[in-house]
Design a protein around this motif. Structure first.
Motif, short mmCIF file in Angstrom:
data_model
loop_
_atom_site.label_atom_id
_atom_site.label_comp_id
_atom_site.label_asym_id
_atom_site.label_seq_id
_atom_site.Cartn_x
_atom_site.Cartn_y
_atom_site.Cartn_z
N GLU A 182 0.84 -1.20 0.00
CA GLU A 182 0.00 0.00 0.00
C GLU A 182 0.88 1.26 0.00
O GLU A 182 0.56 2.25 -0.65
CB GLU A 182 -0.91 -0.01 1.23
CG GLU A 182 -1.98 1.05 1.24
CD GLU A 182 -3.15 0.73 0.31
OE1 GLU A 182 -3.89 1.67 -0.02
OE2 GLU A 182 -3.30 -0.44 -0.09
N ILE A 183 1.99 1.22 0.75
CA ILE A 183 2.88 2.38 0.81
C ILE A 183 4.23 2.09 0.16
O ILE A 183 5.12 2.93 0.15
CB ILE A 183 3.09 2.84 2.27
CG1 ILE A 183 3.72 1.73 3.11
CG2 ILE A 183 1.77 3.30 2.89
CD1 ILE A 183 4.15 2.18 4.51
N ASN A 184 4.37 0.87 -0.38
CA ASN A 184 5.58 0.45 -1.08
C ASN A 184 6.82 0.58 -0.20
O ASN A 184 7.86 1.11 -0.61
CB ASN A 184 5.78 1.26 -2.38
CG ASN A 184 6.75 0.58 -3.33
OD1 ASN A 184 6.85 -0.65 -3.37
ND2 ASN A 184 7.49 1.38 -4.09
N LYS A 185 6.71 0.09 1.03
CA LYS A 185 7.81 0.12 1.99
C LYS A 185 7.99 -1.24 2.63
O LYS A 185 7.04 -2.02 2.77
CB LYS A 185 7.53 1.15 3.10
CG LYS A 185 7.46 2.60 2.64
CD LYS A 185 8.83 3.16 2.30
CE LYS A 185 8.73 4.64 1.97
NZ LYS A 185 10.05 5.21 1.62
N GLU A 186 9.24 -1.53 3.02
CA GLU A 186 9.54 -2.73 3.79
C GLU A 186 9.41 -2.40 5.28
O GLU A 186 10.03 -1.44 5.76
CB GLU A 186 10.95 -3.23 3.49
CG GLU A 186 11.14 -3.76 2.07
CD GLU A 186 10.44 -5.08 1.82
OE1 GLU A 186 10.18 -5.79 2.80
OE2 GLU A 186 10.17 -5.39 0.64
N ILE A 187 8.60 -3.17 5.99
CA ILE A 187 8.33 -2.92 7.39
C ILE A 187 9.20 -3.84 8.25
O ILE A 187 9.21 -5.07 8.05
CB ILE A 187 6.84 -3.15 7.72
CG1 ILE A 187 5.95 -2.32 6.78
CG2 ILE A 187 6.55 -2.82 9.18
CD1 ILE A 187 6.23 -0.84 6.77
N ALA A 188 9.94 -3.26 9.19
CA ALA A 188 10.79 -4.05 10.08
C ALA A 188 9.94 -5.06 10.83
O ALA A 188 8.92 -4.69 11.43
CB ALA A 188 11.50 -3.12 11.06
N SER A 189 10.35 -6.33 10.80
CA SER A 189 9.47 -7.40 11.27
C SER A 189 10.18 -8.39 12.19
O SER A 189 11.39 -8.59 12.10
CB SER A 189 8.91 -8.18 10.06
OG SER A 189 8.20 -7.32 9.18
N VAL A 190 9.37 -9.01 13.04
CA VAL A 190 9.81 -10.10 13.90
C VAL A 190 8.99 -11.33 13.51
O VAL A 190 7.76 -11.33 13.62
CB VAL A 190 9.56 -9.78 15.39
CG1 VAL A 190 10.03 -10.94 16.26
CG2 VAL A 190 10.27 -8.49 15.78
N TYR A 191 9.66 -12.37 13.01
CA TYR A 191 8.97 -13.60 12.62
C TYR A 191 9.30 -14.72 13.60
O TYR A 191 10.46 -14.92 13.97
CB TYR A 191 9.42 -14.05 11.23
CG TYR A 191 8.82 -13.30 10.06
CD1 TYR A 191 7.68 -12.52 10.20
CD2 TYR A 191 9.40 -13.38 8.79
CE1 TYR A 191 7.14 -11.85 9.11
CE2 TYR A 191 8.87 -12.70 7.70
CZ TYR A 191 7.73 -11.94 7.87
OH TYR A 191 7.20 -11.28 6.79
N THR A 192 8.27 -15.46 13.98
CA THR A 192 8.47 -16.69 14.74
C THR A 192 8.03 -17.87 13.86
O THR A 192 7.46 -17.67 12.79
CB THR A 192 7.68 -16.66 16.06
OG1 THR A 192 6.34 -16.24 15.80
CG2 THR A 192 8.29 -15.66 17.03
N THR A 193 8.30 -19.09 14.29
CA THR A 193 8.23 -20.26 13.40
C THR A 193 6.96 -21.09 13.60
O THR A 193 6.69 -21.54 14.71
CB THR A 193 9.46 -21.16 13.62
OG1 THR A 193 10.65 -20.38 13.46
CG2 THR A 193 9.48 -22.32 12.64
N PRO A 194 6.18 -21.32 12.53
CA PRO A 194 4.99 -22.18 12.62
C PRO A 194 5.33 -23.65 12.43
O PRO A 194 6.39 -23.99 11.87
CB PRO A 194 4.12 -21.67 11.46
CG PRO A 194 5.12 -21.25 10.42
CD PRO A 194 6.32 -20.74 11.19
N VAL A 195 4.43 -24.54 12.88
CA VAL A 195 4.64 -25.99 12.81
C VAL A 195 3.35 -26.66 12.33
O VAL A 195 2.26 -26.33 12.80
CB VAL A 195 5.02 -26.56 14.20
CG1 VAL A 195 5.23 -28.08 14.13
CG2 VAL A 195 6.24 -25.87 14.76
N TRP A 196 3.46 -27.61 11.40
CA TRP A 196 2.31 -28.40 10.96
C TRP A 196 2.11 -29.54 11.95
O TRP A 196 3.02 -30.33 12.21
CB TRP A 196 2.54 -28.95 9.56
CG TRP A 196 1.39 -29.76 9.01
CD1 TRP A 196 1.38 -31.10 8.76
CD2 TRP A 196 0.10 -29.26 8.62
NE1 TRP A 196 0.16 -31.48 8.25
CE2 TRP A 196 -0.64 -30.38 8.16
CE3 TRP A 196 -0.49 -28.01 8.63
CZ2 TRP A 196 -1.97 -30.25 7.69
CZ3 TRP A 196 -1.79 -27.88 8.18
CH2 TRP A 196 -2.52 -28.99 7.72
#
Length: 339
Positions: free
Chosen positions: A284-298
């Protein structure tokens, strides 16, 4: 003060079952007292969330964690907050169109979708579904996460549709409302009785589809459905053989990361790269947003005991063996090593 704004109690059980208690525990473990953080649920009303945000800001909040009902209302809350010097964090859902300098805490949601897609493929094989005719059911199209989930599972399934090993029956407009998902599936199943597998994007929508399958006397372990959130109902449907698996997103890890990030921002400090480990594109604003990702599991019957049930025992939050192994599921729990 740190304010937390959660969206509802109907589109997923996770906000009450996981997010609120884990966030509370994370803030308390960090030494915050009850007057230093506040967790609200908007009960499905964007106007209520705006009122809750205003109340937090007026009470002196310096950081808001926002899981919006829709991007538009979320972006409006964030813009107003930033105007008043309040730092904002998108929690679980990206607020498309929000401020460029905000943060985002979630899971890699394309990966979540890929796990759903791979789970569907594995289940079709394990349950020996011949000539798979698959209905794709998405989440709400206004939710950026739903788009990312769909990107993930459609990417996994596309080669099977292309080579003719699977047939894509359709992909109707998505929703996070289980009653709407149930109606949509009933309409599709009536129009296309050859459907013999469904991609469902979360446990609550899967449960709605499964209620239709059971009403139509479809046997267990014959008609794959998928899900996410590791809800009690979803896990029980897996044990019953009506759902292939669920994406378990350990919310305690997401909540701990969100709390840690909020504490850095509250202190006026830049969060370290060991915490902020990725970026997410806000188109929407064409920017990369600083992010914190954690890990999903099946999660399936093979690892349910060692993931969700084990974590529930450690954290004191989430489905336990006694929650799951009811209503004739004792033998299924024993077979899955759940006790």
């Amino acid at each position: 003060m740190i304010g937390v704004l959660l969206p509802d109690t109907t589109t997923s059980t996770r906000y009450v079952q996981y997010d609120a208690p884990f966030l509370k525990k994370a803030f308390e473990s960090a030494g915050l007292t009850a007057d230093q953080f506040k967790i609200d649920n908007a009960q499905g009303s964007a106007a209520t969330m705006q009122t809750q945000a205003d109340a937090d800001i007026n009470a002196g909040a310096t950081v808001l964690l926002i899981d919006p009902l829709d991007p538009g209302s979320g972006a409006a809350i964030e813009a107003k907050a930033e105007q008043q010097g309040v730092k904002v964090i998108d929690y679980d859902r990206l607020v498309s169109g929000g401020p460029a300098d905000r943060y985002y805490v979630s899971f890699n949601n394309v990966q979540v979708g890929q796990l759903i897609g791979k789970g569907e493929v594995d289940c079709i094989s394990a349950w020996k579904v011949t000539n798979p005719n698959i209905l794709i059911m998405d989440g709400d199209p206004t939710d950026n996460n739903a788009k990312l989930f769909a990107q993930g599972y459609n990417g996994v399934l596309a080669p099977h549709f292309s080579d003719g090993s699977y047939t894509k029956v359709g992909e109707p407009p998505g929703t996070w409302t289980p009653s709407v998902a149930q109606t949509t599936f009933e309409q599709q199943y009536t129009a296309h009785p050859n459907i013999n597998a469904v991609v469902t994007p979360n446990d609550d929508n899967a449960n709605a589809v499964i209620s239709v399958l059971q009403k139509n006397s479809i046997p267990a372990n014959t008609f794959p459905t998928t899900g996410q959130d590791a809800s009690t109902a979803g896990l029980q449907n897996i044990l019953k053989g009506y759902q292939c698996g669920t994406v378990y997103k350990p919310v305690y890890a997401e909540a701990q990361a969100a709390a840690a990030l909020a504490l850095y921002l509250r202190a006026g400090q830049t969060p370290p790269s060991t915490l902020v480990n990725s970026t997410t594109k806000d188109s929407e604003i064409n920017k990369e947003i600083a992010s914190v990702y954690t890990t999903p599991v099946w999660v399936t019957t093979d690892n349910m005991a060692d993931t969700v049930v084990k974590d529930s025992g450690i954290t004191g939050v989430g489905p336990t063996a006694s929650d799951l192994c009811t209503g004739g599921l004792a033998s299924a729990c024993t077979a899955a090593g759940i006790s």
